[in-house]
Design a protein around this motif. Structure first.
Motif, mmCIF file in Angstrom:
data_model
loop_
_atom_site.group_PDB
_atom_site.id
_atom_site.type_symbol
_atom_site.label_atom_id
_atom_site.label_comp_id
_atom_site.label_asym_id
_atom_site.label_seq_id
_atom_site.Cartn_x
_atom_site.Cartn_y
_atom_site.Cartn_z
ATOM 1 N N SER A 92 61.246 43.569 18.731
ATOM 2 C CA SER A 92 60.303 42.446 18.780
ATOM 3 C C SER A 92 60.737 41.416 19.815
ATOM 4 C CB SER A 92 60.190 41.797 17.393
ATOM 5 O OG SER A 92 59.635 42.708 16.460
ATOM 6 N N SER A 95 60.073 43.282 23.412
ATOM 7 C CA SER A 95 58.810 43.963 23.722
ATOM 8 C C SER A 95 58.093 43.389 24.944
ATOM 9 C CB SER A 95 57.885 43.938 22.504
ATOM 10 O OG SER A 95 57.607 42.603 22.118
ATOM 11 N N GLU A 125 54.539 50.854 17.099
ATOM 12 C CA GLU A 125 53.898 49.653 16.560
ATOM 13 C C GLU A 125 54.306 48.397 17.321
ATOM 14 O OE1 GLU A 125 54.264 46.776 12.636
ATOM 15 O OE2 GLU A 125 54.832 48.883 12.431
ATOM 16 N N ARG A 128 53.681 48.672 21.226
ATOM 17 C CA ARG A 128 52.262 48.949 21.499
ATOM 18 C C ARG A 128 52.100 50.029 22.569
ATOM 19 N NH1 ARG A 128 52.392 43.313 20.726
ATOM 20 N NH2 ARG A 128 51.115 42.609 18.963
ATOM 21 N N ASP A 130 51.691 54.469 23.264
ATOM 22 C CA ASP A 130 51.253 55.739 22.706
ATOM 23 C C ASP A 130 52.466 56.581 22.305
ATOM 24 O OD1 ASP A 130 48.884 57.747 22.467
ATOM 25 O OD2 ASP A 130 50.450 58.853 23.533
#
Length: 337
Positions: A92, A95, A125, A128, A130
């Motif tokens: 987090s 990111s 998640e 973000r 694929d």
């Protein structure tokens, strides 16, 4: 398939450092991020990480910084080398700094407490991205042996085979042989579950039990992870390979395995707190993962008695001898039922 030349490794623990060395020895330019500036300085200036891999000289191609933005600048691949239960928090923070097209490589082996997500699911998640942008590393990969240049193999699992091959090319060298796989679920479950089974093997050793017991725990532990994998759609062959039985045997058998040695302390009668103090506060991944894997299995109706026993020993105060007796006293059944 684009060639990966510039790699960032986020985390300077033993496995992160060993994997950075693998990449450097494969001719890649590696920048490591270390939380402690003094660790980054030692890697950068002396090509050593004495805190985690003492005596191992790192390649000249490896540099290090305590600034994540500096570490991530221009990276074509980003290796996430932090413990499974801190991955969400760390990622987090990072990111917004991740290069958008970089391949994200996960070294963490576990199932997240609370969410019960595998590490690739957490990465997808938070970052973000694929699924096809995430490569999972698994296999019999004891950090010290690899850092010493002893022959080893690994599995690189990704739903996008080209990305798996790009990391395969970037990490292949004279002592490290990576294979590709598209079964991310199976590779991640094998990597998470083997830590729990290694705890049980360590406890057995601490209780003074021998090879027959260890072999039984390894084999029945493999059956547990295969049952869970089948329920989640994993390829059964994965558990017969490097990410399954290969990783399981190495982690359950070696004194270099933190999970095994932690379990051995518990088997000798130490409390969780005493074992933690003896390891400098470093928790073996299996101590936390046994709870999340148990909860995941219960929700799916999958029988995992060894995992359940490890949770009760670690978190409910059950004596290891009692847990072992209860495992032996379970109702008789067919081997494959």
């Amino acid at each position: 398939m684009a060639e990966v030349q510039r790699v960032t490794v986020l985390g300077a623990g033993s496995w992160g450092t060993a994997f950075a060395k693998v990449l450097g020895d494969a001719g890649r330019d590696v920048t490591m991020w270390a939380r402690r500036p003094e660790v980054a300085a030692e890697i950068r200036e002396r090509h050593l990480n004495s805190s985690y891999l003492p005596g191992i000289e790192l390649p000249e191609r490896i540099t290090a910084t305590a600034d994540p933005a500096e570490a991530l600048d221009g990276a074509q691949a980003v290796v996430l080398a932090v413990p499974s239960q801190t991955l969400r928090t760390n990622l987090s923070e990072w990111s917004g700094l991740l290069p958008p097209d970089a391949i994200l490589v996960s070294l963490a082996k576990g199932v997240e407490l609370g969410t019960l997500k595998r590490m690739s699911e957490v990465i997808a998640e938070i970052a973000r991205v694929d699924d096809g942008q995430i490569v999972v590393v698994s296999g019999p990969n004891l950090a010290k042996e690899i850092a010493l240049g002893q022959p080893a193999a690994a599995v690189l699992a990704c739903t996008d085979h080209d990305n798996a091959k790009a990391i395969q090319q970037a990490s292949f060298n004279q002592y490290f042989r990576p294979y590709t796989n598209t079964d991310v679920v199976g590779c991640e479950l094998g990597g998470a579950c083997k830590n729990v089974i290694a705890l049980s093997c360590g406890m057995a050793a601490g209780l003074g039990l021998g090879t027959n017991t260890t072999a039984t725990l390894i084999t029945r532990g493999l059956a547990e992870m295969a049952r869970l994998g089948a329920k989640l759609g994993a390829d059964p062959l994965t558990f017969a390979g490097l990410a399954g039985v290969g990783d399981l045997v190495a982690t359950c058998s070696s004194p270099l395995s933190r999970n095994r040695t932690f379990g051995e302390r518990l088997g000798r009668g130490e409390t969780l707190e005493q074992a933690l103090a003896a390891t400098g506060g470093q928790v073996a991944e299996g101590v936390k993962s046994c709870t999340s894997i148990r909860e995941l299995a219960m929700g799916l109706g999958v029988d995992m008695p060894i995992t359940d026993a490890m949770h009760r020993v670690c978190h409910e105060g059950v004596d290891p001898r009692r847990a072992g007796a209860e495992l032996l006293g379970r109702s008789q059944k067919h081997e494959w039922s």
